[in-house]
Design a protein around this motif. Sequence first.
Motif, mmCIF file in Angstrom:
data_model
loop_
_atom_site.group_PDB
_atom_site.id
_atom_site.type_symbol
_atom_site.label_atom_id
_atom_site.label_comp_id
_atom_site.label_asym_id
_atom_site.label_seq_id
_atom_site.Cartn_x
_atom_site.Cartn_y
_atom_site.Cartn_z
ATOM 1 N N ILE A 1 66.808 16.654 36.612
ATOM 2 C CA ILE A 1 66.973 15.220 36.416
ATOM 3 C C ILE A 1 65.597 14.576 36.376
ATOM 4 C CG2 ILE A 1 67.334 14.896 38.908
ATOM 5 C CD1 ILE A 1 69.074 12.446 38.120
ATOM 6 N N THR A 2 65.369 13.751 35.364
ATOM 7 C CA THR A 2 64.098 13.075 35.166
ATOM 8 C C THR A 2 64.326 11.576 35.160
ATOM 9 O OG1 THR A 2 63.222 14.925 33.860
ATOM 10 C CG2 THR A 2 62.129 12.804 33.604
ATOM 11 N N PHE A 3 63.450 10.822 35.819
ATOM 12 C CA PHE A 3 63.595 9.372 35.803
ATOM 13 C C PHE A 3 62.220 8.715 35.868
ATOM 14 C CE2 PHE A 3 64.636 11.259 39.873
ATOM 15 C CZ PHE A 3 63.707 10.699 40.741
ATOM 16 N N LYS A 4 62.191 7.442 35.512
ATOM 17 C CA LYS A 4 60.928 6.699 35.421
ATOM 18 C C LYS A 4 61.189 5.226 35.718
ATOM 19 C CE LYS A 4 57.314 5.575 31.994
ATOM 20 N NZ LYS A 4 56.891 5.783 30.586
ATOM 21 N N ASN A 5 60.248 4.609 36.440
ATOM 22 C CA ASN A 5 60.357 3.196 36.782
ATOM 23 C C ASN A 5 61.654 2.898 37.539
ATOM 24 O OD1 ASN A 5 59.402 0.534 36.892
ATOM 25 N ND2 ASN A 5 60.466 -0.035 35.003
ATOM 26 N N VAL A 6 61.865 3.670 38.593
ATOM 27 C CA VAL A 6 63.041 3.489 39.448
ATOM 28 C C VAL A 6 62.578 3.483 40.908
ATOM 29 C CG1 VAL A 6 65.301 4.355 40.121
ATOM 30 C CG2 VAL A 6 64.472 4.754 37.798
ATOM 31 N N LEU A 7 62.881 2.404 41.638
ATOM 32 C CA LEU A 7 62.505 2.276 43.047
ATOM 33 C C LEU A 7 61.011 2.553 43.223
ATOM 34 C CD1 LEU A 7 65.687 3.951 44.605
ATOM 35 C CD2 LEU A 7 65.195 1.509 44.337
ATOM 36 N N SER A 8 60.619 3.519 44.060
ATOM 37 C CA SER A 8 59.188 3.769 44.265
ATOM 38 C C SER A 8 58.609 4.769 43.272
ATOM 39 C CB SER A 8 58.941 4.264 45.706
ATOM 40 O OG SER A 8 59.615 5.483 45.944
ATOM 41 N N PHE A 9 59.408 5.191 42.295
ATOM 42 C CA PHE A 9 58.950 6.164 41.302
ATOM 43 C C PHE A 9 58.521 5.417 40.030
ATOM 44 C CE2 PHE A 9 61.670 8.459 44.176
ATOM 45 C CZ PHE A 9 60.957 9.627 44.398
ATOM 46 N N LYS A 10 57.230 5.136 39.959
ATOM 47 C CA LYS A 10 56.681 4.391 38.824
ATOM 48 C C LYS A 10 56.568 5.272 37.588
ATOM 49 C CE LYS A 10 52.471 1.942 37.409
ATOM 50 N NZ LYS A 10 51.112 1.491 37.836
ATOM 51 N N ASN A 11 56.049 6.469 37.757
ATOM 52 C CA ASN A 11 55.800 7.370 36.640
ATOM 53 C C ASN A 11 56.963 8.339 36.441
ATOM 54 O OD1 ASN A 11 53.095 6.286 36.358
ATOM 55 N ND2 ASN A 11 52.572 7.467 38.191
ATOM 56 N N GLU A 12 56.960 9.018 35.307
ATOM 57 C CA GLU A 12 58.032 9.970 35.015
ATOM 58 C C GLU A 12 58.053 11.075 36.069
ATOM 59 O OE1 GLU A 12 59.303 11.158 30.883
ATOM 60 O OE2 GLU A 12 58.376 13.040 31.542
ATOM 61 N N THR A 13 59.210 11.316 36.630
ATOM 62 C CA THR A 13 59.380 12.262 37.733
ATOM 63 C C THR A 13 60.528 13.208 37.418
ATOM 64 O OG1 THR A 13 58.600 10.614 39.333
ATOM 65 C CG2 THR A 13 59.874 12.477 40.196
ATOM 66 N N THR A 14 60.331 14.503 37.645
ATOM 67 C CA THR A 14 61.376 15.487 37.366
ATOM 68 C C THR A 14 61.670 16.327 38.597
ATOM 69 O OG1 THR A 14 60.821 15.647 35.006
ATOM 70 C CG2 THR A 14 62.052 17.479 35.972
ATOM 71 N N LEU A 15 62.934 16.380 38.958
ATOM 72 C CA LEU A 15 63.421 17.294 39.993
ATOM 73 C C LEU A 15 64.205 18.391 39.285
ATOM 74 C CD1 LEU A 15 63.989 17.924 43.070
ATOM 75 C CD2 LEU A 15 66.157 16.715 42.713
ATOM 76 N N SER A 16 63.763 19.634 39.442
ATOM 77 C CA SER A 16 64.400 20.752 38.747
ATOM 78 C C SER A 16 65.062 21.700 39.740
ATOM 79 C CB SER A 16 63.365 21.521 37.918
ATOM 80 O OG SER A 16 63.939 22.685 37.353
ATOM 81 N N PHE A 17 66.257 22.144 39.396
ATOM 82 C CA PHE A 17 66.951 23.155 40.190
ATOM 83 C C PHE A 17 66.821 24.541 39.559
ATOM 84 C CE2 PHE A 17 69.026 19.428 41.947
ATOM 85 C CZ PHE A 17 69.177 19.779 43.280
ATOM 86 N N GLU A 18 66.000 24.660 38.528
ATOM 87 C CA GLU A 18 65.828 25.969 37.895
ATOM 88 C C GLU A 18 64.994 26.873 38.800
ATOM 89 O OE1 GLU A 18 64.697 27.950 33.573
ATOM 90 O OE2 GLU A 18 64.660 25.771 33.847
ATOM 91 N N ALA A 19 65.510 28.062 39.052
ATOM 92 C CA ALA A 19 64.851 29.007 39.950
ATOM 93 C C ALA A 19 63.635 29.641 39.278
ATOM 94 C CB ALA A 19 65.831 30.091 40.382
#
Length: 397
Positions: free
Chosen positions: A5-23
């Motif tokens: 899941i990737t998101f940007k400009n949400v709450l304290s996440f200004k820059n593009e941020t990715t959380l990956s569950f891929e091992a």
Amino acid sequence: MIEEITFKNVLSFKNETTLSFEATSDKTFESYHVVTMPNGTRLLKLGIVYGANAGGKSNLLSAISLLRNFMVIDPQNMDEPTGFEPFLLDKETPNLPSEYSIKFWVNGIRYWYQLITTTKLVLQEKLSYYKTVQPIKIFERAFEDGQSVLSFNPAVQRLGQNEHKAISLNCLPNKSFFAARGRVNMKIQHVDAVRQWIHNNFMPMVSPITNMEKYSKKMIKEDISFKEHLLRFLHQADFNITGLNEKTEVPNEQVLGFEHTVENKHGLEKYEFSTHQESAGTTRVIDIEATIYEAIKNNSFLMIDEIDSSLHPNLIEFIIQEYITNSSESQMLITTHYPGLLNTIDDLIRKDNIWFVEKDKSGATDLYSLVEFKGLNKISKIERAYRIGKFGALPNI
């Protein structure tokens, strides 16, 4: 299962941020921690996030929750907010939209959902799926001339003129397509499968202040196997607890009664207490185990903020061990302040389970994985390395 899941400009996440569950290619506890998708992608069942207070741990889970809530909640009029909140510690970002991209699997099919939205309206929304390496559009939505405009891929989903009109009328500018779809009596391939997953398998976040008494009491009453499972856990928290029953404290009000068995000069005696008479740790175990049990049973995605709140470290490790052992295709994302879990790497958890959040001088949160650091195999004690600041994500004291 969620792939990333990737998101940007949400709450304290200004820059593009990715959380990956891929091992990673690491094979540690492969059969317990990793689930392989039809295309060979290997996904983790567990994510653990560390960080200082106010560093962004809760905001990470909240950012994902905002997306989940947006896809589920059906606003009654176009004046209600979308629920999203941009990064506010900047002059520009409050006027910019929030952006999301999530890749996930439902019934063996890989999907990609994209969203661009402000606090008041949806600018873009798109759902695609994969047969090969290239995504195939299912539907797309744009905001043109003051209204939402929907388009469908006729090769995937053919809609009649009346059907298209009906769903377009219900797709208010502040409403997700999935909420609008729920108001129309029709069948939409792929969309319905995704919508069912969102409603049934994308669970609400659990925080230390989430009131779950009614929820857990209902599960105890209706599911005997869960009641037995819970009693076993409660015995770890308080070995005197030997039973759970409903009791009446005031007329017409049923509460949960905890049977305590003690041994004293009179022999074995049983006493019953109400929920409010139990320790915070005991009630917290009930909350945690009720949600984890449901996640495992339904192969759902679950987020728990501050799992260590009111719990002994041994219980935290026991809870994770039980989850990893008994789950199949569910996923759990947790935040914690308990560094002792880092000592269980390669004994209970994997290196790629671990993530860190750290806030920079601008107030923006950065998210990064433990496996991004080189030379991990040369570090004998990951916990000590974390405590002395090798990975950041610590209070500035």
